[in-house]
Scaffold this motif. Structure first.
Motif, PDB file in Angstrom:
ATOM      1  N   LYS A 156     -22.850  19.878   7.784  1.00 11.24           N
ATOM      2  CA  LYS A 156     -24.049  19.168   7.225  1.00 11.24           C
ATOM      3  C   LYS A 156     -23.797  18.216   6.137  1.00 11.24           C
ATOM      4  CE  LYS A 156     -28.625  20.726   8.238  1.00 11.24           C
ATOM      5  NZ  LYS A 156     -29.668  21.768   8.061  1.00 11.24           N
ATOM      6  N   LYS A 157     -23.496  18.927   4.951  1.00 14.83           N
ATOM      7  CA  LYS A 157     -23.401  18.159   3.850  1.00 14.83           C
ATOM      8  C   LYS A 157     -21.937  18.348   3.042  1.00 14.83           C
ATOM      9  CE  LYS A 157     -26.868  19.128   0.835  1.00 14.83           C
ATOM     10  NZ  LYS A 157     -28.280  19.822   0.239  1.00 14.83           N
ATOM     11  N   VAL A 158     -21.083  17.094   2.983  1.00 15.64           N
ATOM     12  CA  VAL A 158     -19.751  17.168   2.689  1.00 15.64           C
ATOM     13  C   VAL A 158     -19.311  16.343   1.717  1.00 15.64           C
ATOM     14  CG1 VAL A 158     -19.071  18.127   4.885  1.00 15.64           C
ATOM     15  CG2 VAL A 158     -18.594  15.914   4.387  1.00 15.64           C
ATOM     16  N   TYR A 159     -18.488  16.389   0.962  1.00 14.64           N
ATOM     17  CA  TYR A 159     -18.015  15.350   0.226  1.00 14.64           C
ATOM     18  C   TYR A 159     -16.447  15.280  -0.181  1.00 14.64           C
ATOM     19  CZ  TYR A 159     -17.445  18.261  -3.952  1.00 14.64           C
ATOM     20  OH  TYR A 159     -16.981  19.232  -4.824  1.00 14.64           O
ATOM     21  N   THR A 160     -15.765  14.313  -0.178  1.00 14.77           N
ATOM     22  CA  THR A 160     -14.644  14.057  -0.917  1.00 14.77           C
ATOM     23  C   THR A 160     -14.717  13.709  -2.227  1.00 14.77           C
ATOM     24  OG1 THR A 160     -13.973  11.986  -0.045  1.00 14.77           O
ATOM     25  CG2 THR A 160     -13.785  13.548   1.867  1.00 14.77           C
ATOM     26  N   PHE A 161     -13.269  13.930  -2.799  1.00 14.63           N
ATOM     27  CA  PHE A 161     -13.066  13.337  -4.029  1.00 14.63           C
ATOM     28  C   PHE A 161     -11.539  13.263  -4.101  1.00 14.63           C
ATOM     29  CE2 PHE A 161     -14.446  13.516  -8.862  1.00 14.63           C
ATOM     30  CZ  PHE A 161     -13.796  12.257  -9.085  1.00 14.63           C
ATOM     31  N   ALA A 162     -11.043  12.186  -3.829  1.00 15.35           N
ATOM     32  CA  ALA A 162      -9.549  12.083  -3.563  1.00 15.35           C
ATOM     33  C   ALA A 162      -8.991  10.702  -3.926  1.00 15.35           C
ATOM     34  CB  ALA A 162      -9.510  12.465  -2.207  1.00 15.35           C
ATOM     35  N   PRO A 163      -7.855  10.401  -4.036  1.00 16.16           N
ATOM     36  CA  PRO A 163      -7.217   9.119  -4.349  1.00 16.16           C
ATOM     37  C   PRO A 163      -7.344   8.395  -2.917  1.00 16.16           C
ATOM     38  CG  PRO A 163      -5.611  10.871  -4.117  1.00 16.16           C
ATOM     39  CD  PRO A 163      -6.588  11.397  -4.407  1.00 16.16           C
ATOM     40  N   THR A 164      -7.454   7.106  -3.299  1.00 11.63           N
ATOM     41  CA  THR A 164      -7.348   6.268  -1.706  1.00 11.63           C
ATOM     42  C   THR A 164      -6.685   4.944  -2.335  1.00 11.63           C
ATOM     43  OG1 THR A 164      -9.556   5.087  -2.652  1.00 11.63           O
ATOM     44  CG2 THR A 164      -9.666   6.719  -1.037  1.00 11.63           C
ATOM     45  N   PHE A 165      -6.185   4.223  -1.547  1.00 13.00           N
ATOM     46  CA  PHE A 165      -4.891   3.023  -1.599  1.00 13.00           C
ATOM     47  C   PHE A 165      -5.455   1.943  -1.021  1.00 13.00           C
ATOM     48  CE2 PHE A 165      -3.628   7.370  -1.843  1.00 13.00           C
ATOM     49  CZ  PHE A 165      -2.878   7.681  -3.124  1.00 13.00           C
ATOM     50  N   ARG A 166      -5.102   0.745  -1.884  1.00 11.38           N
ATOM     51  CA  ARG A 166      -5.370  -0.475  -1.147  1.00 11.38           C
ATOM     52  C   ARG A 166      -4.049  -1.305  -1.604  1.00 11.38           C
ATOM     53  NH1 ARG A 166     -11.195  -1.368  -0.114  1.00 11.38           N
ATOM     54  NH2 ARG A 166     -11.600   0.977   0.633  1.00 11.38           N
ATOM     55  N   ALA A 167      -3.448  -2.062  -0.736  1.00 14.36           N
ATOM     56  CA  ALA A 167      -2.382  -2.884  -0.922  1.00 14.36           C
ATOM     57  C   ALA A 167      -2.763  -4.192  -1.166  1.00 14.36           C
ATOM     58  CB  ALA A 167      -1.239  -2.921   0.003  1.00 14.36           C
ATOM     59  N   GLU A 168      -3.886  -4.482  -1.850  1.00 12.42           N
ATOM     60  CA  GLU A 168      -4.201  -5.641  -2.505  1.00 12.42           C
ATOM     61  C   GLU A 168      -3.439  -6.211  -3.416  1.00 12.42           C
ATOM     62  OE1 GLU A 168      -8.943  -6.326  -1.949  1.00 12.42           O
ATOM     63  OE2 GLU A 168      -8.598  -4.203  -2.545  1.00 12.42           O
ATOM     64  N   HIS A 169      -3.058  -7.698  -3.057  1.00 14.38           N
ATOM     65  CA  HIS A 169      -2.494  -8.315  -4.095  1.00 14.38           C
ATOM     66  C   HIS A 169      -3.010  -9.033  -5.147  1.00 14.38           C
ATOM     67  CE1 HIS A 169       1.658  -7.993  -2.400  1.00 14.38           C
ATOM     68  NE2 HIS A 169       1.272  -7.606  -1.238  1.00 14.38           N
ATOM     69  N   SER A 170      -4.437  -8.888  -5.047  1.00 18.20           N
ATOM     70  CA  SER A 170      -5.193  -9.581  -6.071  1.00 18.20           C
ATOM     71  C   SER A 170      -5.131  -8.933  -7.610  1.00 18.20           C
ATOM     72  CB  SER A 170      -6.613  -9.581  -5.689  1.00 18.20           C
ATOM     73  OG  SER A 170      -7.048  -8.075  -5.626  1.00 18.20           O
ATOM     74  N   ASN A 171      -4.953  -9.491  -8.518  1.00 16.97           N
ATOM     75  CA  ASN A 171      -4.644  -9.016  -9.858  1.00 16.97           C
ATOM     76  C   ASN A 171      -6.006  -9.418 -10.648  1.00 16.97           C
ATOM     77  OD1 ASN A 171      -3.488  -7.931 -11.837  1.00 16.97           O
ATOM     78  ND2 ASN A 171      -1.331  -9.605 -11.559  1.00 16.97           N
ATOM     79  N   THR A 172      -6.822  -8.329 -10.305  1.00 14.87           N
ATOM     80  CA  THR A 172      -7.996  -8.532 -11.144  1.00 14.87           C
ATOM     81  C   THR A 172      -8.472  -7.356 -12.051  1.00 14.87           C
ATOM     82  OG1 THR A 172      -9.914  -7.501  -9.722  1.00 14.87           O
ATOM     83  CG2 THR A 172      -8.972  -9.612  -8.831  1.00 14.87           C
ATOM     84  N   LYS A 173      -9.368  -7.428 -13.044  1.00 14.90           N
ATOM     85  CA  LYS A 173      -9.730  -6.528 -13.713  1.00 14.90           C
ATOM     86  C   LYS A 173     -10.442  -5.157 -13.119  1.00 14.90           C
ATOM     87  CE  LYS A 173     -10.691  -9.037 -17.962  1.00 14.90           C
ATOM     88  NZ  LYS A 173     -11.870  -9.258 -19.037  1.00 14.90           N
ATOM     89  N   LYS A 174     -10.959  -5.550 -11.794  1.00 17.85           N
ATOM     90  CA  LYS A 174     -11.421  -4.458 -11.060  1.00 17.85           C
ATOM     91  C   LYS A 174     -10.730  -3.800 -10.182  1.00 17.85           C
ATOM     92  CE  LYS A 174     -15.121  -6.711  -9.514  1.00 17.85           C
ATOM     93  NZ  LYS A 174     -16.560  -7.121  -9.023  1.00 17.85           N
ATOM     94  N   HIS A 175      -9.512  -4.271  -9.644  1.00 20.44           N
ATOM     95  CA  HIS A 175      -8.779  -3.625  -8.437  1.00 20.44           C
ATOM     96  C   HIS A 175      -7.501  -2.923  -8.907  1.00 20.44           C
ATOM     97  CE1 HIS A 175     -11.529  -6.852  -6.467  1.00 20.44           C
ATOM     98  NE2 HIS A 175     -11.302  -5.837  -5.591  1.00 20.44           N
ATOM     99  N   ALA A 176      -7.358  -1.948  -8.375  1.00 22.55           N
ATOM    100  CA  ALA A 176      -5.984  -1.270  -8.487  1.00 22.55           C
ATOM    101  C   ALA A 176      -5.572  -0.761  -7.089  1.00 22.55           C
ATOM    102  CB  ALA A 176      -6.451  -0.043  -9.483  1.00 22.55           C
ATOM    103  N   ALA A 177      -4.191  -0.446  -7.048  1.00 26.12           N
ATOM    104  CA  ALA A 177      -3.489  -0.289  -5.777  1.00 26.12           C
ATOM    105  C   ALA A 177      -4.139   1.481  -5.516  1.00 26.12           C
ATOM    106  CB  ALA A 177      -2.397  -0.340  -5.593  1.00 26.12           C
ATOM    107  N   GLU A 178      -4.373   1.896  -6.386  1.00 21.95           N
ATOM    108  CA  GLU A 178      -4.545   3.356  -6.130  1.00 21.95           C
ATOM    109  C   GLU A 178      -5.861   3.859  -7.137  1.00 21.95           C
ATOM    110  OE1 GLU A 178      -1.067   5.993  -7.012  1.00 21.95           O
ATOM    111  OE2 GLU A 178      -2.389   7.269  -8.124  1.00 21.95           O
ATOM    112  N   PHE A 179      -6.787   4.301  -6.626  1.00 20.82           N
ATOM    113  CA  PHE A 179      -8.061   4.580  -7.276  1.00 20.82           C
ATOM    114  C   PHE A 179      -8.653   5.955  -6.630  1.00 20.82           C
ATOM    115  CE2 PHE A 179     -10.647   2.904  -4.162  1.00 20.82           C
ATOM    116  CZ  PHE A 179      -9.769   1.958  -3.492  1.00 20.82           C
TER     117      PHE A 179
END
Lengths: 451, 451
Positions: free
Chosen positions: B208-231
Motif C-alpha cells: 500500500k504505502k512504500v518509499y525508496t531512498f537510494a542512489p540513482t544515476f544519470r550519464a548526463e554530460h551537462s555540466n550545470t550547478k543542478k546536475h550530478a551523475a550520482e544523486f
C-alpha cells in the motif's frame, strides 16, 4: 492509519466501530450464497482481516467474481470475536470491486514453492512467506536508522561510483556510458563501490560517529545461497574507537534492532515459526539475552584443531582463513550462538587494519552467527602512516590512487574503528530463510537480472 | 552522549560539571603563555566549545604545537559564561595531544573558497560552511526516514542494477565486469537505475504505502550547478492514491521534515544565514507556514504568456516544456514560494502517467521551488492496461522488457500515485547553497570521479 495490523492488535479498541472503510487486497474468498468470508490484506502485516458478508443486500454473483489478489473497498462494522480464531472481523455493509485479477495472476494459492516465486519478484511479496520476510526486512532497516539516530550518528552518503575498489578483494563492476569519450575522464577507473568504508572514515574524522546504509556491489561469479551481486551494507565508523569498542557497538546495535523487530513483527514471526523455523524466536532470544562470546583467532584455531577430523579442510593451523564449515562449528556447536573472533592473521585481511604488536595479527573481528557464518566484519583502522603505506606497497595497491586516504593519517586522525554488516545476511538470520534471493525484492546474481 | 551541541544548548545543566572529558578536533588555538583559548569541535554542530587553559600547570611549549585540525583530549570543568559571547566554556585541568596535523593540512583557515574545497572532498567537511551543509543533509535524511516510519510506509529496496531504464529519458550508465561472459547473461542489458519507481509500484500493490531512498544515476554530460551523475532520490508510491493525494503528501512531507530540521540544526542555520543567505529562514518559514500553491499547467502557460518578453524562449503556448527561466518566474515571482504545476501535456511526460479525459494531458505534477526550479516530479500512474500499452508502443519502448510492469495492471492494481524527490536539490533549497557539488560528500559529475 487504521491498518489491519492495528485492528488485530487492539480488537477491543476497534470493537463496534461503525462505517469503517478499508481498501485492501483479497487473500481468499469462500462461503456460499448466504454467508461469505473474504480475507483481506493491506500489507501492514501478514495476517488477514476477515470480512463477513451476509444477507440479501449483497449481489452474490458479483462476490463470486472477486478473485484472489483483487483490490476491493469494504465498508462495515468491526466486531470483536473473542471466541473465534481471529480476534475481530469486519461485518460488511457494502463492498466494491476496485480491480480484479485476470486468470494469469500467478499467486493462486500459498503453496507455490519458494524457488518458483523467484521467477516472479513483482508479485511474490503477496504470498505469506515473502510478505513476512519483506515486512521484517523493512522494519529492520528502519530500526537500524532509528538506532543510529538515537545514538547521534551522522548518516553518510559514500559515493557509489568510485575510482577506489576498497579492499582490493572481490571483483568490482565497471561503469561506463555510451559516449565515445569516457564519462569520468581519460584513464579514469570507474567502478561500483564494494564498500563505503574508506570515504566514511574521512567523515568520521570531523563528525566522530558516522554510518552508511547503502547498496554495494560485487561481480562474484559464485552461485551460492549467501552471495548476491547487489546487496545493502550498514557501515558505522567511529573516531577514537578501538577494536573492543566497535565489537561492543556491533553487539549492542544487533541486540537493539532485533529486539525492536521482534516486538513490531509479532504476526510475521508467528508465521515464520509455523512454516520456516520452529526455533526462530528461541534462537534470537538466546542471542539478545546473552553476553556476546568473544574468542581470539589463535584460540579458535586450537578449538578447531581438537575436532579437525570433522572438517573437509583439516589443515587447521595459524594462518588458516576460516571456511564456512569452521565458522559454523564455532557459532553453531562450540558457542551455540553468535561469536566474535578477533585478532586475525594479517595475511588474509584488508590492508587498512590496525597491525598488532605481535607483528602477525591485525585488530579485526568477524561476527559469526549460526546458520549464516560471517554476518559482520570489522576492525580498528591502522592510524600509523608508515605502517599503512607499508601494507599498501606489500599488497600492490596503487599508492597514487589511495593517497587521499593515506593523507587522512596526517590530518588529525587519532584512529577509528568500524564494521560492515551485510544487511541481507541479517535478514536471513532473523527470518530463518536460507537463500539471499528471498530476502531482497529483486535479487541480482550471476546470470539473473530479472525485471 | 555529551556532545558539544548539547552542552551549548543547555549551559545551565552542564554548569560546574567537573572532570568532564572530551575528545575533539581543534578549530583554533590562540592566546599567550599565560592564557590560552582552544576552540574545539566534535562534529555534533558547527559551533565550537571554547577550552580555556590558564596557569602554570600547562606546558605551553606543547600547546604551541597544537595545530588546527589536531585531535586532542581535554579534561576540565564546564563553566557557564552568561556574559560572554559563548554560553559555556571548558576550563581545562589537563590536555593531551592525540594526533596533530602536518603542515600540508589544507584547512588552515575558514576562508578557502568553496570551489577550491571541491578539490579536497575528504577534508572539506571540516570547514564551517560544509560542516553546516553536511549536518543539515544528514538531519534531513534521517527526518525523511522518520516521517515515513511515522506514517506506516514500507521501506523498499528497488534494484540499482536493472534491465529497465525507467523513463526512457536520460542516459543510463552501463554495468559490466571483466569476465569474457557478460555477468548477467548474453544479450542482457544491465544499467544503473535512473529511478526506483517501477519496482516500487509493484510493492505498493500489496504493501500500500512504500518509499525508496537510494542512489540513482544519470550519464548526463551537462555540466550545470543542478546536475550530478550520482544523486539520491526519495520515491514514495501509494496504492489507491490519486494526483491530489500525492501532491498533498509531497507538501506535508516537505513541511514536516523542513520544520524538524530547522528545529534540530539551529546553529547551522545561524551560520548559513550569516554567510550564505540572509533570507534563509524567512524563505523556509514562508513555505512551511503557507498553503501550497497549485496551478494547472494550462493556466501557468497563460500567466507566462502575459510576461513573455522577459524570457529567452518566448514561444509560450500549450505544449511548451517549461525551461528553468519559466519555472523560476512561477516560483520566484508569480507565487514567491513553492508551487505545484499539475496536468502537463502528455507529449513530454513519461509513459506511465495517467492520461486525463481531455486526451491531451496527464495527471502529473512538478513541485517548483524558488532558486532551484523542479524539486519534485510525480504523477498518478496509468492503471488501464490498454492505455498504458498504447503509450509504450507510441514511445517505442520494448514491450517485452516492460511486460512485467504492464502485467501489474492485470493483477489487482487499482491505481497508485507517487513522486520522486531529488534529495540533493532539497538540501540545496534548505541550505541556500546553489551548487549540487557542495551538498553531497563526494560529487560525481562528467569528468569528475575524485577519490
Amino acid at each position: 492509519m487504521h491498518t489491519i495490523k492495528l485492528i488485530l492488535l487492539r480488537p477491543n479498541y476497534y470493537n463496534n466501530w461503525e462505517d469503517f472503510t478499508i481498501k485492501a487486497w483479497v487473500d481468499s474468498n469462500r462461503g456460499n450464497n448466504k454467508l461469505r468470508f473474504i480475507n483481506i490484506n493491506d500489507g501492514s502485516t501478514v495476517k488477514n482481516l476477515q470480512v463477513v458478508l451476509k444477507g440479501k443486500e449483497f449481489d452474490f454473483n458479483l462476490l463470486d467474481q472477486i478473485k484472489n489478489g483483487a483490490a476491493i473497498k469494504v465498508i462495515g462494522t468491526l466486531k470483536a470475536t473473542p471466541d473465534a480464531p481471529q480476534p475481530i472481523e469486519l461485518v460488511a455493509t457494502s463492498i466494491e470491486l476496485l480491480s480484479n485479477t485476470e486468470n494469469d495472476y500467478p499467486i493462486q494459492n500459498q503453496e507455490i514453492n519458494i524457488e518458483t516465486l523467484r521467477e516472479i519478484p513483482h508479485v511474490r511479496h503477496r504470498t505469506k512467506t515473502l510478505r513476512s520476510a519483506m515486512l521484517i526486512r523493512s522494519t529492520l532497516a528502519q530500526e537500524i536508522h532509528k538506532y543510529f539516530m538515537a545514538n547521534d550518528f551522522y548518516l553518510m552518503s559514500s559515493p557509489i561510483i568510485t575510482s577506489n575498489d576498497g579492499e582490493g578483494a572481490g571483483e568490482a563492476f565497471n561503469v561506463s556510458d555510451n559516449s565515445p569519450e569516457p564519462f569520468f575522464g581519460q584513464n579514469k577507473k570507474a567502478t561500483l563501490g564494494v564498500t563505503g568504508q574508506l570515504h566514511a572514515e574521512s567523515y568520521a574524522i570531523g563528525f566522530k560517529k558516522v554510518y552508511t546504509f547503502a547498496p554495494t556491489f560485487r561481480a562474484e561469479h559464485s552461485n551460492t545461497k549467501k552471495h548476491a551481486a547487489e546487496f545493502w551494507m550498514v557501515e558505522p565508523e567511529v573516531a577514537f574507537y578501538e577494536l573492543n569498542d566497535v565489537v561492543k557497538l556491533a553487539d549492542h546495535m544487533l541486540k537493539t534492532v532485533i529486539k525492536a523487530t521482534l516486538a513490531k513483527c509479532k504476526f510475521e514471526f508467528d508465521y515464520l515459526e509455523d512454516h520456516i523455523d520452529k526455533n526462530l524466536r528461541n534462537r534470537l532470544a538466546l542471542f539478545t539475552g546473552s553476553k556476546l562470546n568473544v574468542i581470539d583467532y589463535a584460540d579458535a584455531i586450537k578449538e578447531l584443531a581438537k575436532v579437525k577430523s570433522r572438517f573437509e579442510n583439516q589443515d587447521i593451523k595459524f594462518g588458516l582463513d576460516l571456511a564456512t564449515e569452521h565458522e559454523r562449528y564455532l557459532a553453531e556447536e562450540l558457542f551455540n550462538g553468535p561469536v566474535a573472533v578477533i585478532n586475525f592473521p594479517k595475511s588474509f585481511k584488508a590492508f587498512y587494519m590496525h597491525q598488532n604488536e605481535d607483528g602477525k595479527t591485525v585488530a579485526a573481528f568477524d561476527l559469526l552467527v549460526p546458520g549464516i557464518g560471517e554476518l559482520i566484519g570489522g576492525s580498528q583502522r591502522e592510524v600509523r602512516y608508515d605502517k599503512l603505506l607499508e601494507r599498501i606497497k606489500e599488497i600492490g595497491i596503487d599508492q597514487e590512487e589511495i593517497q587521499w586516504y593515506l593523507d587522512l593519517r596526517k590530518f588529525g586522525d587519532s584512529g577509528s574503528s568500524g564494521f560492515g554488516l551485510g544487511f541481507e545476511r541479517l535478514v536471513m538470520y532473523i527470518t530463518g530463510l536460507d537463500n539471499i534471493r528471498d530476502v531482497i525484492p529483486y535479487p541480482r546474481t550471476t546470470g539473473n537480472i530479472r525485471m
